[in-house]
Design a protein around this motif. Sequence first.
Motif, PDB file in Angstrom:
ATOM      1  N   ARG A  11       0.805  -1.391  -0.013  1.00  7.51           N
ATOM      2  CA  ARG A  11      -0.240   0.123   0.096  1.00  7.51           C
ATOM      3  C   ARG A  11       1.026   1.313   0.149  1.00  7.51           C
ATOM      4  NH1 ARG A  11      -2.810  -1.516   3.898  1.00  7.51           N
ATOM      5  NH2 ARG A  11      -1.673  -0.353   5.410  1.00  7.51           N
ATOM      6  N   ARG A  14       2.257   1.594  -3.330  1.00  4.95           N
ATOM      7  CA  ARG A  14       1.341   2.035  -4.439  1.00  4.95           C
ATOM      8  C   ARG A  14       1.198   3.433  -4.073  1.00  4.95           C
ATOM      9  NH1 ARG A  14      -3.764   2.635  -3.865  1.00  4.95           N
ATOM     10  NH2 ARG A  14      -4.014   1.672  -1.851  1.00  4.95           N
ATOM     11  N   GLU A  15       1.146   3.977  -3.037  1.00  8.44           N
ATOM     12  CA  GLU A  15       0.778   5.593  -2.804  1.00  8.44           C
ATOM     13  C   GLU A  15       1.882   6.577  -2.979  1.00  8.44           C
ATOM     14  OE1 GLU A  15      -0.740   5.248   1.409  1.00  8.44           O
ATOM     15  OE2 GLU A  15      -2.672   4.649   0.886  1.00  8.44           O
ATOM     16  N   THR A  17       3.755   6.058  -5.647  1.00  9.92           N
ATOM     17  CA  THR A  17       4.073   5.676  -7.246  1.00  9.92           C
ATOM     18  C   THR A  17       3.260   6.729  -7.915  1.00  9.92           C
ATOM     19  OG1 THR A  17       4.726   3.761  -6.930  1.00  9.92           O
ATOM     20  CG2 THR A  17       4.134   4.053  -9.142  1.00  9.92           C
ATOM     21  N   LEU A  30      -0.695   5.885  -6.851  1.00 10.00           N
ATOM     22  CA  LEU A  30      -1.836   5.029  -7.838  1.00 10.00           C
ATOM     23  C   LEU A  30      -2.998   4.654  -7.043  1.00 10.00           C
ATOM     24  CD1 LEU A  30       0.588   2.420  -9.422  1.00 10.00           C
ATOM     25  CD2 LEU A  30      -0.216   4.510 -10.577  1.00 10.00           C
ATOM     26  N   ARG A  32      -5.966   1.870  -6.542  1.00 12.27           N
ATOM     27  CA  ARG A  32      -5.894   0.342  -6.514  1.00 12.27           C
ATOM     28  C   ARG A  32      -6.124  -0.200  -7.934  1.00 12.27           C
ATOM     29  NH1 ARG A  32      -8.867  -0.918  -0.700  1.00 12.27           N
ATOM     30  NH2 ARG A  32      -6.941  -1.089   0.478  1.00 12.27           N
ATOM     31  N   LEU A  35      -3.119   0.183 -10.018  1.00 10.89           N
ATOM     32  CA  LEU A  35      -2.018  -0.604  -9.996  1.00 10.89           C
ATOM     33  C   LEU A  35      -2.569  -2.201 -10.486  1.00 10.89           C
ATOM     34  CD1 LEU A  35       0.654  -1.821  -8.844  1.00 10.89           C
ATOM     35  CD2 LEU A  35      -0.267  -1.688  -6.531  1.00 10.89           C
ATOM     36  N   GLU A  50      -3.502  -6.318   0.310  1.00 12.96           N
ATOM     37  CA  GLU A  50      -3.307  -4.974   1.268  1.00 12.96           C
ATOM     38  C   GLU A  50      -3.854  -5.020   2.339  1.00 12.96           C
ATOM     39  OE1 GLU A  50      -4.348  -1.355  -0.960  1.00 12.96           O
ATOM     40  OE2 GLU A  50      -2.376  -1.292  -2.295  1.00 12.96           O
ATOM     41  N   LEU A  65       3.611  -7.366  -9.591  1.00 17.35           N
ATOM     42  CA  LEU A  65       3.587  -6.137  -8.665  1.00 17.35           C
ATOM     43  C   LEU A  65       4.715  -5.432  -8.537  1.00 17.35           C
ATOM     44  CD1 LEU A  65       1.190  -7.633  -5.982  1.00 17.35           C
ATOM     45  CD2 LEU A  65       0.667  -5.857  -7.378  1.00 17.35           C
ATOM     46  N   LEU A  69       5.093  -1.574  -9.691  1.00 18.13           N
ATOM     47  CA  LEU A  69       5.617  -0.455  -8.708  1.00 18.13           C
ATOM     48  C   LEU A  69       7.042   0.171  -9.098  1.00 18.13           C
ATOM     49  CD1 LEU A  69       3.972  -2.269  -5.515  1.00 18.13           C
ATOM     50  CD2 LEU A  69       3.319   0.123  -6.915  1.00 18.13           C
TER      51      LEU A  69
END
Length: 239
Positions: A11, A14-15, A17, A30, A32, A35, A50, A65, A69
């Motif tokens: 998580r 992701r946040e 990127t 990004l 969800r 991604l 997550e 993944l 990422l």
Amino acid sequence: MPDNALGRFLRARREATAPAPETPGRTPGLRRGELADRAGISVEYLTRLERGTDRSPSGQVLLALADALSLTADERVHLYRLIKADTACAPPAPQPLRPTVRKILDALDPTPACILTPAGDVIAATPAFRAIAGTDEPNLARFAFSPEAKAHYPDWDAIADTRAAALRAAADLNDHAANALAFELSLTAGHAFTSRYDKAATLPPTTGEERWGDLLLAYEVLHLPGEDDYRMMVYFSQH
């Protein structure tokens, strides 16, 4: 894995990127769905990862993944360690070498020679082997797919093919350590490893030549009797 460390890491990455192209005014990172699209998985499955309700993703999913990422090599190693911490069970310890096998190694010195497990762990070696190995890494496959390997192996592509084939042969026989190492390398080495591992359709050669630095070495592989399926590799200089 305490406190859903895998989900928290995914998580956070992701946040962190940035979407491409960036949209002015939108929340950084990004979503969800973005991604999931990049990795080729469902939003529902990413949500489970997550939230920690699914903690056993396949190596293929983790690699997708990691690529989506843009994880660095260190981050890929960390991702593998998170999975390992959650799922690891202690593999059987290698059995001690028979005294007669150690005497064979002693008699071979100063010839480079080593004893390998099916997964490629060097469990005993002559001093001459240690001197030319180019690394303190105790596993031949892990070293072959490390950043240092290409400088040590002028014919790296051929050696990488051989090491991946040997690991695949052991994993196909359900060797615990080989399966674990293949999972690790699928993350840390990525396509350089998986492309070779996935297409390996033949057993690795038991005789041939390898170039280590300035040395051209002929080798022979001798399978030792016993349930552990150890093998001895003996190298001879061609110069």
